[in-house]
Design an enzyme around this catalytic site. Structure first.
Site, PDB file in Angstrom:
ATOM      1  N   ASP A  37       5.754  11.313   3.482  1.00  0.00           N
ATOM      2  CA  ASP A  37       4.484  11.465   2.760  1.00  0.00           C
ATOM      3  C   ASP A  37       4.357  12.940   2.382  1.00  0.00           C
ATOM      4  O   ASP A  37       5.007  13.801   2.970  1.00  0.00           O
ATOM      5  CB  ASP A  37       3.298  11.048   3.637  1.00  0.00           C
ATOM      6  N   ASP A  61       7.227  15.534  -1.548  1.00  0.00           N
ATOM      7  CA  ASP A  61       6.682  14.851  -2.726  1.00  0.00           C
ATOM      8  C   ASP A  61       7.727  13.862  -3.251  1.00  0.00           C
ATOM      9  O   ASP A  61       8.818  14.268  -3.671  1.00  0.00           O
ATOM     10  CB  ASP A  61       6.349  15.911  -3.796  1.00  0.00           C
ATOM     11  N   VAL A  62       7.385  12.579  -3.259  1.00  0.00           N
ATOM     12  CA  VAL A  62       8.354  11.548  -3.643  1.00  0.00           C
ATOM     13  C   VAL A  62       8.670  11.535  -5.139  1.00  0.00           C
ATOM     14  O   VAL A  62       9.564  10.808  -5.565  1.00  0.00           O
ATOM     15  CB  VAL A  62       7.892  10.132  -3.204  1.00  0.00           C
ATOM     16  N   ASN A  88       6.370   2.789  -1.164  1.00  0.00           N
ATOM     17  CA  ASN A  88       4.964   2.399  -1.039  1.00  0.00           C
ATOM     18  C   ASN A  88       3.985   3.497  -1.450  1.00  0.00           C
ATOM     19  O   ASN A  88       2.800   3.217  -1.663  1.00  0.00           O
ATOM     20  CB  ASN A  88       4.754   1.980   0.431  1.00  0.00           C
ATOM     21  N   TYR A 154      -3.045   3.005 -13.892  1.00  0.00           N
ATOM     22  CA  TYR A 154      -2.632   2.387 -12.621  1.00  0.00           C
ATOM     23  C   TYR A 154      -1.992   1.023 -12.884  1.00  0.00           C
ATOM     24  O   TYR A 154      -0.904   0.717 -12.377  1.00  0.00           O
ATOM     25  CB  TYR A 154      -3.853   2.254 -11.712  1.00  0.00           C
ATOM     26  N   LYS A 158       1.870  -0.274 -12.142  1.00  0.00           N
ATOM     27  CA  LYS A 158       2.164  -1.361 -11.208  1.00  0.00           C
ATOM     28  C   LYS A 158       2.892  -2.526 -11.890  1.00  0.00           C
ATOM     29  O   LYS A 158       3.614  -3.281 -11.240  1.00  0.00           O
ATOM     30  CB  LYS A 158       0.875  -1.824 -10.516  1.00  0.00           C
ATOM     31  N   THR A 189      -8.427   0.714   2.403  1.00  0.00           N
ATOM     32  CA  THR A 189      -7.746   2.010   2.614  1.00  0.00           C
ATOM     33  C   THR A 189      -8.487   3.083   1.814  1.00  0.00           C
ATOM     34  O   THR A 189      -9.389   2.771   1.019  1.00  0.00           O
ATOM     35  CB  THR A 189      -6.291   1.983   2.097  1.00  0.00           C
TER      36      THR A 189
HETATM   37  N1  LIG Z   1      -5.476  -0.373  -1.040  1.00  0.00           N
HETATM   38  C1  LIG Z   1      -5.386  -1.326  -1.980  1.00  0.00           C
HETATM   39  O1  LIG Z   1      -6.347  -2.046  -2.268  1.00  0.00           O
HETATM   40  C2  LIG Z   1      -4.065  -1.540  -2.693  1.00  0.00           C
HETATM   41  C3  LIG Z   1      -3.911  -2.708  -3.458  1.00  0.00           C
HETATM   42  C4  LIG Z   1      -2.725  -2.928  -4.125  1.00  0.00           C
HETATM   43  C5  LIG Z   1      -1.697  -2.014  -4.016  1.00  0.00           C
HETATM   44  N2  LIG Z   1      -1.876  -0.882  -3.275  1.00  0.00           N
HETATM   45  C6  LIG Z   1      -0.754   0.077  -3.204  1.00  0.00           C
HETATM   46  O2  LIG Z   1      -0.404   0.251  -1.850  1.00  0.00           O
HETATM   47  C7  LIG Z   1       0.266   1.510  -1.711  1.00  0.00           C
HETATM   48  C8  LIG Z   1      -0.299   2.240  -0.509  1.00  0.00           C
HETATM   49  O3  LIG Z   1      -1.647   2.602  -0.798  1.00  0.00           O
HETATM   50  P1  LIG Z   1      -2.814   2.667   0.283  1.00  0.00           P
HETATM   51  O4  LIG Z   1      -3.801   1.662  -0.111  1.00  0.00           O
HETATM   52  O5  LIG Z   1      -2.266   2.667   1.655  1.00  0.00           O
HETATM   53  O6  LIG Z   1      -3.456   4.084  -0.102  1.00  0.00           O
HETATM   54  P2  LIG Z   1      -3.486   5.479   0.659  1.00  0.00           P
HETATM   55  O7  LIG Z   1      -4.076   6.445  -0.279  1.00  0.00           O
HETATM   56  O8  LIG Z   1      -4.094   5.298   1.993  1.00  0.00           O
HETATM   57  O9  LIG Z   1      -1.925   5.800   0.884  1.00  0.00           O
HETATM   58  C9  LIG Z   1      -1.085   6.289  -0.140  1.00  0.00           C
HETATM   59  C10 LIG Z   1      -0.208   7.360   0.463  1.00  0.00           C
HETATM   60  O10 LIG Z   1       0.729   7.808  -0.546  1.00  0.00           O
HETATM   61  C11 LIG Z   1       0.865   9.202  -0.393  1.00  0.00           C
HETATM   62  N3  LIG Z   1       1.324   9.837  -1.616  1.00  0.00           N
HETATM   63  C12 LIG Z   1       0.678   9.870  -2.803  1.00  0.00           C
HETATM   64  N4  LIG Z   1       1.377  10.600  -3.686  1.00  0.00           N
HETATM   65  C13 LIG Z   1       2.492  11.031  -3.045  1.00  0.00           C
HETATM   66  C14 LIG Z   1       3.589  11.830  -3.430  1.00  0.00           C
HETATM   67  N5  LIG Z   1       3.689  12.336  -4.663  1.00  0.00           N
HETATM   68  N6  LIG Z   1       4.560  12.074  -2.512  1.00  0.00           N
HETATM   69  C15 LIG Z   1       4.467  11.578  -1.256  1.00  0.00           C
HETATM   70  N7  LIG Z   1       3.435  10.812  -0.834  1.00  0.00           N
HETATM   71  C16 LIG Z   1       2.465  10.543  -1.723  1.00  0.00           C
HETATM   72  C17 LIG Z   1      -0.540   9.693  -0.025  1.00  0.00           C
HETATM   73  O11 LIG Z   1      -0.509  10.980   0.572  1.00  0.00           O
HETATM   74  C18 LIG Z   1      -1.017   8.589   0.903  1.00  0.00           C
HETATM   75  O12 LIG Z   1      -0.757   8.892   2.261  1.00  0.00           O
HETATM   76  C19 LIG Z   1       0.074   2.239  -3.038  1.00  0.00           C
HETATM   77  O13 LIG Z   1       1.267   2.121  -3.811  1.00  0.00           O
HETATM   78  C20 LIG Z   1      -1.055   1.470  -3.693  1.00  0.00           C
HETATM   79  O14 LIG Z   1      -1.030   1.574  -5.099  1.00  0.00           O
HETATM   80  C21 LIG Z   1      -3.023  -0.633  -2.594  1.00  0.00           C
END
Ligand SMILES: NC(=O)c1ccc[n+]([C@@H]2O[C@H](COP(=O)([O-])OP(=O)(O)OC[C@H]3O[C@@H](n4cnc5c(N)ncnc54)[C@H](O)[C@@H]3O)[C@@H](O)[C@H]2O)c1
Length: 251
Positions: A37, A61-62, A88, A154, A158, A189
């Protein structure tokens, strides 16, 4: 015996809601996990809760190619091989109509949500091929299945990873690397709280969970259960597919 006994997993976005839940669950199922992360402090906190022999972290940074190559090399060096990856990490961007949105926001969302997955696949596939196979799970969204007004960047990102996943899955069948995407609905989240707050400011009223047949948001653990299935050998015939986990939202 755990469902991931003997496996090594890389999880990106591992400091976040879904990623940290996956890290805990994967470790409890026997995997060694490298948590990745860009939020170094939060990442360290999550990793410190886990048994030190089974978990390590890599802050970076990914969207950066060198960083991606480095964390895949780090996992291989520490644990000997890489069998599973959850690509993810993701960001939500900003709520607003396309004509009002900044191009910089669009580029940023595409970099984190799409470019990083491309880089992850490019770094992981040769390593997994050499080891004889693996399983990669990409976190898409219900926004990768249907349009999302005021969240077009977004939603675009996706959808894009679904095409990438399908192409990569077909390329990698001879290598015994399975590649799938999951499509979560609204999950409790930081990311979802952020979207809800921006939607509220943009004028949305009422309970957003009312549009979900189950009437509630998912807990991250409910998303991780599906990730665990796709990561494990139980899903040996699954590749190139999308899996909804959305409380009936897309029905
Ligand atoms: N929460 C929802 O409702 C939901 C629904 C569908 C899909 N998603 C997807 O699930 C995945 C996880 O999201 P989440 O809900 O846990 O949100 P979150 O914000 O809690 O976690 C996302 C993580 O990604 C990290 N991140 C962001 N940009 C980054 C980068 N450039 N380099 C490294 N790390 C980076 C952030 O620091 C964070 O810890 C995401 O891809 C999100 O789009 C979430």
């Amino acid at each position: 015996m755990g469902r991931l006994e003997g496996k090594v997993a890389i999880i990106t976005g591992a400091a976040g809601g879904i990623g940290s839940t996956a890290a805990r669950r994967f470790v409890s199922e026997g995997a060694n996990v490298l948590l990745v992360d860009r939020e170094a402090d939060a990442l360290k906190r999550v990793t410190d809760e886990l048994p030190s022999g089974q978990a390590a972290y890599f802050a970076g940074d990914v969207t950066d190619e060198a960083v991606t190559q480095a964390f895949v090399a780090d996992a291989t060096q520490r644990f000997g091989h890489v069998d599973v990856a959850l690509l993810n990490a993701g960001i939500e961007g900003e709520v607003g109509r396309i004509e009002d949105a900044s191009l910089a926001m669009f580029d940023r969302v595409m970099a984190v949500n799409v470019r990083s997955v491309w880089l992850g696949l490019a770094a992981l596939i040769p390593v997994m091929r050499k080891a004889g196979g693996g399983s990669i799970v990409i976190t898409s969204s219900v926004a990768g299945v249907k349009g999302s007004p005021k969240l077009a960047a977004y939603s675009t990102s996706k959808h894009a990873v679904v095409g990438m996943m399908k192409s990569a899955a077909l390329e990698c069948i001879p290598d015994h690397i399975r590649i799938n995407a999951i499509n979560p609905g609204q999950t409790r989240t930081r990311l979802m709280e952020s979207i809800d707050e921006m939607m509220r400011v943009a004028g949305r009223t009422g309970d957003p969970a009312a549009a979900i047949p189950m009437g509630r948001y998912a807990d991250p653990s409910e998303i991780v259960s599906l990730m665990l299935f796709l990561a494990s050998d139980e899903s040996s015939y699954c590749t190139g597919a999308t899996y909804l986990v959305d409380g009936g939202r897309m029905s």
